[in-house]
Scaffold this motif. Structure first.
Motif, PDB file in Angstrom:
ATOM      1  N   UNK A 138       0.845  -1.192   0.000  1.00  0.00           N
ATOM      2  CA  UNK A 138       0.000   0.000   0.000  1.00  0.00           C
ATOM      3  C   UNK A 138       0.880   1.242   0.000  1.00  0.00           C
ATOM      4  N   UNK A 139       0.406   2.330  -0.616  1.00  0.00           N
ATOM      5  CA  UNK A 139       1.179   3.570  -0.604  1.00  0.00           C
ATOM      6  C   UNK A 139       1.109   4.225   0.781  1.00  0.00           C
ATOM      7  N   UNK A 140       2.026   5.126   1.108  1.00  0.00           N
ATOM      8  CA  UNK A 140       2.002   5.779   2.421  1.00  0.00           C
ATOM      9  C   UNK A 140       0.789   6.673   2.625  1.00  0.00           C
ATOM     10  N   UNK A 141       0.175   7.128   1.548  1.00  0.00           N
ATOM     11  CA  UNK A 141      -1.048   7.941   1.654  1.00  0.00           C
ATOM     12  C   UNK A 141      -1.834   7.789   0.361  1.00  0.00           C
ATOM     13  N   UNK A 142      -3.146   8.064   0.441  1.00  0.00           N
ATOM     14  CA  UNK A 142      -4.007   7.934  -0.726  1.00  0.00           C
ATOM     15  C   UNK A 142      -4.406   6.488  -0.970  1.00  0.00           C
ATOM     16  N   UNK A 143      -5.196   6.282  -1.999  1.00  0.00           N
ATOM     17  CA  UNK A 143      -5.633   4.939  -2.350  1.00  0.00           C
ATOM     18  C   UNK A 143      -6.706   4.380  -1.441  1.00  0.00           C
ATOM     19  N   UNK A 144      -7.356   5.228  -0.620  1.00  0.00           N
ATOM     20  CA  UNK A 144      -8.454   4.749   0.222  1.00  0.00           C
ATOM     21  C   UNK A 144      -9.623   4.318  -0.662  1.00  0.00           C
ATOM     22  N   UNK A 145     -10.418   3.368  -0.157  1.00  0.00           N
ATOM     23  CA  UNK A 145     -11.595   2.889  -0.888  1.00  0.00           C
ATOM     24  C   UNK A 145     -12.840   3.292  -0.110  1.00  0.00           C
ATOM     25  N   UNK A 146     -13.760   3.961  -0.783  1.00  0.00           N
ATOM     26  CA  UNK A 146     -14.986   4.461  -0.167  1.00  0.00           C
ATOM     27  C   UNK A 146     -16.160   3.611  -0.629  1.00  0.00           C
ATOM     28  N   UNK A 147     -17.066   3.296   0.289  1.00  0.00           N
ATOM     29  CA  UNK A 147     -18.245   2.489  -0.001  1.00  0.00           C
ATOM     30  C   UNK A 147     -19.502   3.269   0.365  1.00  0.00           C
ATOM     31  N   UNK A 148     -20.559   3.125  -0.455  1.00  0.00           N
ATOM     32  CA  UNK A 148     -21.822   3.819  -0.215  1.00  0.00           C
ATOM     33  C   UNK A 148     -22.951   2.798  -0.103  1.00  0.00           C
ATOM     34  N   UNK A 149     -23.869   3.041   0.822  1.00  0.00           N
ATOM     35  CA  UNK A 149     -24.976   2.145   1.150  1.00  0.00           C
ATOM     36  C   UNK A 149     -26.177   2.465   0.260  1.00  0.00           C
ATOM     37  N   UNK A 150     -26.492   1.562  -0.668  1.00  0.00           N
ATOM     38  CA  UNK A 150     -27.579   1.805  -1.607  1.00  0.00           C
ATOM     39  C   UNK A 150     -28.954   1.479  -1.031  1.00  0.00           C
ATOM     40  N   UNK A 151     -29.020   0.751   0.077  1.00  0.00           N
ATOM     41  CA  UNK A 151     -30.292   0.619   0.799  1.00  0.00           C
ATOM     42  C   UNK A 151     -30.728   1.993   1.306  1.00  0.00           C
ATOM     43  N   UNK A 152     -29.816   2.651   2.030  1.00  0.00           N
ATOM     44  CA  UNK A 152     -30.145   3.962   2.600  1.00  0.00           C
ATOM     45  C   UNK A 152     -30.406   4.986   1.506  1.00  0.00           C
ATOM     46  N   UNK A 153     -29.643   4.880   0.412  1.00  0.00           N
ATOM     47  CA  UNK A 153     -29.860   5.822  -0.686  1.00  0.00           C
ATOM     48  C   UNK A 153     -31.288   5.712  -1.214  1.00  0.00           C
ATOM     49  N   UNK A 154     -31.775   4.483  -1.341  1.00  0.00           N
ATOM     50  CA  UNK A 154     -33.148   4.291  -1.820  1.00  0.00           C
ATOM     51  C   UNK A 154     -34.166   4.726  -0.772  1.00  0.00           C
ATOM     52  N   UNK A 155     -33.961   4.301   0.463  1.00  0.00           N
ATOM     53  CA  UNK A 155     -34.944   4.576   1.515  1.00  0.00           C
ATOM     54  C   UNK A 155     -35.132   6.069   1.759  1.00  0.00           C
ATOM     55  N   UNK A 156     -34.096   6.867   1.515  1.00  0.00           N
ATOM     56  CA  UNK A 156     -34.155   8.294   1.808  1.00  0.00           C
ATOM     57  C   UNK A 156     -34.410   9.151   0.575  1.00  0.00           C
ATOM     58  N   UNK A 157     -34.716   8.529  -0.549  1.00  0.00           N
ATOM     59  CA  UNK A 157     -35.043   9.314  -1.737  1.00  0.00           C
ATOM     60  C   UNK A 157     -36.253  10.213  -1.457  1.00  0.00           C
ATOM     61  N   UNK A 158     -36.242  11.434  -1.958  1.00  0.00           N
ATOM     62  CA  UNK A 158     -37.449  12.254  -1.887  1.00  0.00           C
ATOM     63  C   UNK A 158     -38.627  11.511  -2.506  1.00  0.00           C
ATOM     64  N   UNK A 159     -39.806  11.686  -1.954  1.00  0.00           N
ATOM     65  CA  UNK A 159     -40.983  10.920  -2.365  1.00  0.00           C
ATOM     66  C   UNK A 159     -41.240  11.005  -3.863  1.00  0.00           C
ATOM     67  N   UNK A 160     -41.124  12.198  -4.421  1.00  0.00           N
ATOM     68  CA  UNK A 160     -41.416  12.344  -5.855  1.00  0.00           C
ATOM     69  C   UNK A 160     -40.381  11.630  -6.711  1.00  0.00           C
ATOM     70  N   UNK A 161     -39.108  11.661  -6.297  1.00  0.00           N
ATOM     71  CA  UNK A 161     -38.063  10.990  -7.064  1.00  0.00           C
ATOM     72  C   UNK A 161     -38.201   9.471  -6.956  1.00  0.00           C
ATOM     73  N   UNK A 162     -38.547   8.998  -5.759  1.00  0.00           N
ATOM     74  CA  UNK A 162     -38.742   7.560  -5.576  1.00  0.00           C
ATOM     75  C   UNK A 162     -39.877   7.062  -6.465  1.00  0.00           C
ATOM     76  N   UNK A 163     -40.942   7.815  -6.546  1.00  0.00           N
ATOM     77  CA  UNK A 163     -42.084   7.421  -7.380  1.00  0.00           C
ATOM     78  C   UNK A 163     -41.701   7.411  -8.857  1.00  0.00           C
ATOM     79  N   UNK A 164     -40.861   8.350  -9.282  1.00  0.00           N
ATOM     80  CA  UNK A 164     -40.464   8.439 -10.682  1.00  0.00           C
ATOM     81  C   UNK A 164     -39.652   7.223 -11.142  1.00  0.00           C
ATOM     82  N   UNK A 165     -38.790   6.714 -10.271  1.00  0.00           N
ATOM     83  CA  UNK A 165     -37.841   5.691 -10.704  1.00  0.00           C
ATOM     84  C   UNK A 165     -38.241   4.277 -10.289  1.00  0.00           C
ATOM     85  N   UNK A 166     -39.312   4.136  -9.547  1.00  0.00           N
ATOM     86  CA  UNK A 166     -39.672   2.850  -8.953  1.00  0.00           C
ATOM     87  C   UNK A 166     -39.727   1.712  -9.966  1.00  0.00           C
TER      88      UNK A 166
END
Length: 294
Positions: A139-167
């Motif tokens: 591993x390098x001395x700095x940088x190269x971190x890996x970031x992860x995002x939770x797509x359950x929470x992303x869906x659950x917290x969608x604004x109501x109108x946007x959630x309805x549009x993409x359902x």
């Protein structure tokens, strides 16, 4: 998520305190797991989406493959990713080399040292991978971190109108370029997303283990929502991506030598920070075979 450690038998699951991610303590991936231990790890994976196994020391590549296979069949690595020597692909057909190291003018792996933008792996396929395990060797001395995002929470917290549009919408996932952004042989350089070639998946999928709904976005470049005017497709996708990658849905893995990260590709996205190309980063990855997206 609770930040307190949850002790189960000899295994301890320590949540990150963020939207996803947990350390698994008491598991040496170089040894066999009992049925009870495996059940505990699988439950933790379903709950936390990304698991970190720290302090493994040197892990033989066959042991990495054996451990990964506990969670499903493994895909064969792309041959182009294996330039570690003429026998590497034959000896380790399920290991992908992730590295910026160059030997005698030839890269020994893929992805280099550049920033990798938010994505899920290989969603341009009809059956994208279930998940992956990634093991840090250098591993390098700095940088190269890996970031992860939770797509359950992303869906659950969608604004109501946007959630309805993409359902009930589907999205075409671009197959024309590889993870390095390079145009694949035999594909045209797409400039109009309406001409994108690749698998079509629902924008909102159901996880086959948890039964929960989550966003399934893949990669942003050349994505298209069939049946939508291009301007509306672009606006909807931009809104989804802006929401899904908000900081409160994210946990960052800062690598230590010997770390093994196991992530669920079905309900997360990930990205990587860039790092100094004059430093070395060498990792080995397995990819767990997935299933149809519903």
């Amino acid at each position: 998520m609770a930040e307190a450690a949850l002790a189960v038998s000899s295994i301890e699951i320590v949540p990150s305190g963020k939207a996803l991610g947990a350390d698994v303590i008491g598991v040496d991936i170089k040894r066999d797991l009992s049925a009870e231990e495996l059940g505990q790890v699988r439950q933790a994976w379903a709950e936390h989406l990304v698991l970190r196994f720290r302090g493994n020391g040197e892990v033989p590549l066959q042991k990495l493959a054996d451990f990964s296979r506990l969670f499903g069949d493994l895909d064969r690595a792309p041959v182009a990713s294996q330039t570690m020597g003429k026998d590497f692909a034959w000896q380790h057909p399920e290991i992908t080399v992730i590295s910026n190291v160059v030997v005698d003018g030839t890269p020994v792996g893929g992805l280099g040292s550049y920033e990798a933008v938010w994505h899920s792996d290989m969603t341009y396929n009809a059956t994208p991978p279930k998940g992956s395990a990634l093991y840090a060797v250098e591993i390098p001395p700095s940088g190269g971190d890996t970031h992860f995002a939770n797509m359950y929470l992303a869906y659950e917290t969608l604004p109501t109108n946007l959630k309805a549009q993409v359902e009930h919408l589907h999205c075409v996932h671009d197959a024309s370029r590889n993870s390095a952004g390079e145009l694949r042989m035999g594909f045209a350089d797409i400039t109009d997303p309406r001409h994108t070639v690749g698998a079509v998946h629902p924008v909102v999928r159901t996880h086959p283990v948890t039964g929960k709904r989550c966003l399934f976005l893949g990669r942003r470049r050349n994505a298209y929502l069939p049946g939508q005017p291009l301007e509306e497709s672009e606006a909807l996708l931009d809104a989804l991506w802006a929401h899904a990658t908000r900081p409160e849905f994210v946990w960052a893995q800062q690598w230590q030598l010997g770390d093994v990260i196991l992530w669920d590709n079905r309900c997360t996205m990930h990205r990587r920070d860039s790092f100094d190309p004059s430093t070395r980063r060498l990792m080995y990855r397995t990819q767990i075979t997935g299933e149809a997206v519903i």
